[in-house]
Design a protein around this motif. Structure first.
Motif, PDB file in Angstrom:
ATOM      1  N   TYR A  62       6.397  90.491 -18.874  1.00  0.00           N
ATOM      2  CA  TYR A  62       6.972  89.358 -18.132  1.00  0.00           C
ATOM      3  C   TYR A  62       6.396  88.066 -18.682  1.00  0.00           C
ATOM      4  O   TYR A  62       5.181  87.855 -18.636  1.00  0.00           O
ATOM      5  CB  TYR A  62       6.673  89.475 -16.641  1.00  0.00           C
ATOM      6  CG  TYR A  62       7.233  90.732 -16.034  1.00  0.00           C
ATOM      7  CD1 TYR A  62       8.555  91.100 -16.270  1.00  0.00           C
ATOM      8  CD2 TYR A  62       6.458  91.548 -15.229  1.00  0.00           C
ATOM      9  CE1 TYR A  62       9.080  92.266 -15.717  1.00  0.00           C
ATOM     10  CE2 TYR A  62       6.982  92.710 -14.673  1.00  0.00           C
ATOM     11  CZ  TYR A  62       8.291  93.059 -14.929  1.00  0.00           C
ATOM     12  OH  TYR A  62       8.801  94.211 -14.379  1.00  0.00           O
ATOM     13  N   THR A  64       6.335  83.723 -19.012  1.00  0.00           N
ATOM     14  CA  THR A  64       6.553  82.537 -18.180  1.00  0.00           C
ATOM     15  C   THR A  64       5.916  81.314 -18.854  1.00  0.00           C
ATOM     16  O   THR A  64       5.597  81.372 -20.048  1.00  0.00           O
ATOM     17  CB  THR A  64       6.013  82.775 -16.745  1.00  0.00           C
ATOM     18  OG1 THR A  64       6.382  81.661 -15.921  1.00  0.00           O
ATOM     19  CG2 THR A  64       4.495  82.966 -16.722  1.00  0.00           C
ATOM     20  N   THR A  65       5.760  80.231 -18.108  1.00  0.00           N
ATOM     21  CA  THR A  65       5.253  78.961 -18.646  1.00  0.00           C
ATOM     22  C   THR A  65       4.048  79.162 -19.561  1.00  0.00           C
ATOM     23  O   THR A  65       3.094  79.842 -19.187  1.00  0.00           O
ATOM     24  CB  THR A  65       4.854  78.025 -17.482  1.00  0.00           C
ATOM     25  OG1 THR A  65       5.954  77.956 -16.570  1.00  0.00           O
ATOM     26  CG2 THR A  65       4.534  76.622 -17.983  1.00  0.00           C
ATOM     27  N   GLU A  82       8.366  75.223 -18.971  1.00  0.00           N
ATOM     28  CA  GLU A  82       8.475  75.110 -17.512  1.00  0.00           C
ATOM     29  C   GLU A  82       9.319  76.272 -17.009  1.00  0.00           C
ATOM     30  O   GLU A  82      10.304  76.653 -17.662  1.00  0.00           O
ATOM     31  CB  GLU A  82       9.140  73.766 -17.130  1.00  0.00           C
ATOM     32  CG  GLU A  82       8.743  73.294 -15.747  1.00  0.00           C
ATOM     33  CD  GLU A  82       9.400  71.958 -15.387  1.00  0.00           C
ATOM     34  OE1 GLU A  82       9.809  71.218 -16.297  1.00  0.00           O
ATOM     35  OE2 GLU A  82       9.517  71.687 -14.176  1.00  0.00           O
ATOM     36  N   ASP A  83       8.926  76.834 -15.883  1.00  0.00           N
ATOM     37  CA  ASP A  83       9.626  78.024 -15.383  1.00  0.00           C
ATOM     38  C   ASP A  83       9.417  78.085 -13.886  1.00  0.00           C
ATOM     39  O   ASP A  83       8.333  78.414 -13.418  1.00  0.00           O
ATOM     40  CB  ASP A  83       9.039  79.272 -16.067  1.00  0.00           C
ATOM     41  CG  ASP A  83       9.602  80.561 -15.483  1.00  0.00           C
ATOM     42  OD1 ASP A  83      10.649  80.501 -14.807  1.00  0.00           O
ATOM     43  OD2 ASP A  83       9.003  81.627 -15.713  1.00  0.00           O
ATOM     44  N   GLY A  86       9.933  82.615 -12.827  1.00  0.00           N
ATOM     45  CA  GLY A  86       8.820  83.516 -13.120  1.00  0.00           C
ATOM     46  C   GLY A  86       9.196  84.974 -13.313  1.00  0.00           C
ATOM     47  O   GLY A  86       8.313  85.820 -13.442  1.00  0.00           O
ATOM     48  N   ARG A  87      10.446  85.291 -13.366  1.00  0.00           N
ATOM     49  CA  ARG A  87      10.821  86.679 -13.658  1.00  0.00           C
ATOM     50  C   ARG A  87      12.053  86.685 -14.570  1.00  0.00           C
ATOM     51  O   ARG A  87      13.129  86.227 -14.162  1.00  0.00           O
ATOM     52  CB  ARG A  87      11.106  87.460 -12.369  1.00  0.00           C
ATOM     53  CG  ARG A  87      11.622  88.880 -12.623  1.00  0.00           C
ATOM     54  CD  ARG A  87      10.675  89.753 -13.489  1.00  0.00           C
ATOM     55  NE  ARG A  87       9.412  90.032 -12.877  1.00  0.00           N
ATOM     56  CZ  ARG A  87       9.145  91.140 -12.160  1.00  0.00           C
ATOM     57  NH1 ARG A  87      10.061  92.062 -12.015  1.00  0.00           N
ATOM     58  NH2 ARG A  87       7.936  91.296 -11.629  1.00  0.00           N
ATOM     59  N   SER A 157      16.239  83.913  -9.011  1.00  0.00           N
ATOM     60  CA  SER A 157      16.571  82.486  -9.100  1.00  0.00           C
ATOM     61  C   SER A 157      17.436  82.049  -7.924  1.00  0.00           C
ATOM     62  O   SER A 157      18.389  82.713  -7.543  1.00  0.00           O
ATOM     63  CB  SER A 157      17.293  82.200 -10.420  1.00  0.00           C
ATOM     64  OG  SER A 157      18.317  83.149 -10.669  1.00  0.00           O
ATOM     65  N   MET A 163      14.671  76.910 -16.225  1.00  0.00           N
ATOM     66  CA  MET A 163      13.486  77.030 -17.073  1.00  0.00           C
ATOM     67  C   MET A 163      13.730  76.196 -18.310  1.00  0.00           C
ATOM     68  O   MET A 163      14.866  75.950 -18.707  1.00  0.00           O
ATOM     69  CB  MET A 163      13.149  78.483 -17.405  1.00  0.00           C
ATOM     70  CG  MET A 163      14.153  79.224 -18.208  1.00  0.00           C
ATOM     71  SD  MET A 163      13.704  80.999 -18.321  1.00  0.00           S
ATOM     72  CE  MET A 163      12.026  80.961 -18.917  1.00  0.00           C
TER      73      MET A 163
ATOM     74  N   THR B 147       2.249  93.371 -12.610  1.00  0.00           N
ATOM     75  CA  THR B 147       1.962  92.199 -13.442  1.00  0.00           C
ATOM     76  C   THR B 147       2.738  92.221 -14.758  1.00  0.00           C
ATOM     77  O   THR B 147       2.828  91.209 -15.445  1.00  0.00           O
ATOM     78  CB  THR B 147       0.470  92.153 -13.804  1.00  0.00           C
ATOM     79  OG1 THR B 147       0.165  93.307 -14.636  1.00  0.00           O
ATOM     80  CG2 THR B 147      -0.411  92.194 -12.564  1.00  0.00           C
TER      81      THR B 147
END
Lengths: 196, 196
Positions: A62, A64-65, A82-83, A86-87, A157, A163, B147
């Motif tokens: 996974y 992310t930022t 930027e996110d 997060g998934r 979302s 993002m 995670t």
């Protein structure tokens, strides 16, 4: 001048170029909609986004930022700057005629994100065979750590979530509003994006 | 005539052709040793093994007996017909100079499975850029479902353990004895294989 907001209609895709340093914002205006993202080195399209390199270096499935997205040559192509969701998924290939045939049993399948990307990328001399695993923005694919089972759940979302990526080289980018019902909680919606 | 047993020395790789219907047995003679496996359509090398297609259709990241391995064109290339270990990886790209540089911090890195595969596949007109995520036989890569963290643990294979694949089309196959210490519990060993 305000950078142009591009609307990608449901079940379609587009392609465009970005210069190193520019940012790409991918927006989910209605929520729960996946956007498949691909990129190629604009100066040599044999260099392409690599899930295997990226996940190996991140030691995480996974992203992310702060996470860089690597090419097959281990160069950073994009960075997530930027996110708010997060998934996202980086395991599965763009949905295609074959996806709909094999997974959904459709007899007259839609060309899917794969067909939409192939069409949009053709003017850049990128062949369908060169389309790898995409970075699937907002796609929610949990893994059962014990059995390895893959689930495809509704995206996390909400309307207006987004993002932002920064290009670390000159790129040709392909982007879709995903065509698979299961990935988008049963309703196929538009995606918006902006390069600035 | 007994089909020839091929020995792949530690930290090396090889390539060979298989006809549709033939089987490939990959053997771990000493145990805890990974073998990276790739395949290309022998009649059109733009068709190549696809982790993204395969995992999507299996709805599982861990593959074993009975599971087909698909190409980027959604055709079955290989089928796992026997597997005495039951844990292999299909998420990560072959280790490379860049892997050793980025993950291990090596200043004079080995060419890794990627370099070994590139070298072995060059006579078949397969370019390094065309090397995708490999099917990593015996590689033990658990995922933390919460995670998303990726661990690389010692393989579960014991001395003499093996897995067998059947070719579903004419193939060019690349196979290595993996070069990364972490993937092989700190000791780099040989791999054996047999086509029959």
């Amino acid at each position: 001048m305000r950078p142009e907001l591009v609307r990608i209609a449901p079940r379609t895709g587009t392609a465009f170029t970005m210069k190193a340093g520019q940012t790409l914002t991918v927006i989910d205006p209605e929520g729960e909609q996946v956007a498949d993202l691909l990129c190629f080195n604009a100066n040599d399209v044999a260099e392409v986004l690599s899930s295997g390199r990226t996940l190996d270096y991140a030691s995480r499935i996974y992203l992310t930022t702060g996470d860089p997205l690597y090419s097959n040559r281990s160069n950073v192509m994009l960075e997530i700057v930027e996110d708010v969701v997060g998934r996202h998924d980086f395991l599965l290939t763009p949905c295609s005629k074959d996806t709909f045939r094999i997974i959904y049993g459709d007899t007259d399948p839609h060309q899917g994100c794969f067909g939409n990307l192939a069409q949009a990328l053709a003017p850049y001399d990128i062949k369908p065979d060169a389309i790898p695993v995409a970075f699937n923005c907002f796609m929610n694919v949990p893994i059962d750590g014990t059995t390895g089972a893959i689930s495809v759940l509704p995206p996390l979302s909400k309307p207006g979530d987004y993002m932002k990526f920064r290009a670390r080289m000159d790129l040709i980018v392909g982007l879709t509003a995903c065509s698979a019902l299961q990935s988008n909680n049963g309703r196929l919606k538009l995606i918006e994006c902006r390069v600035e």
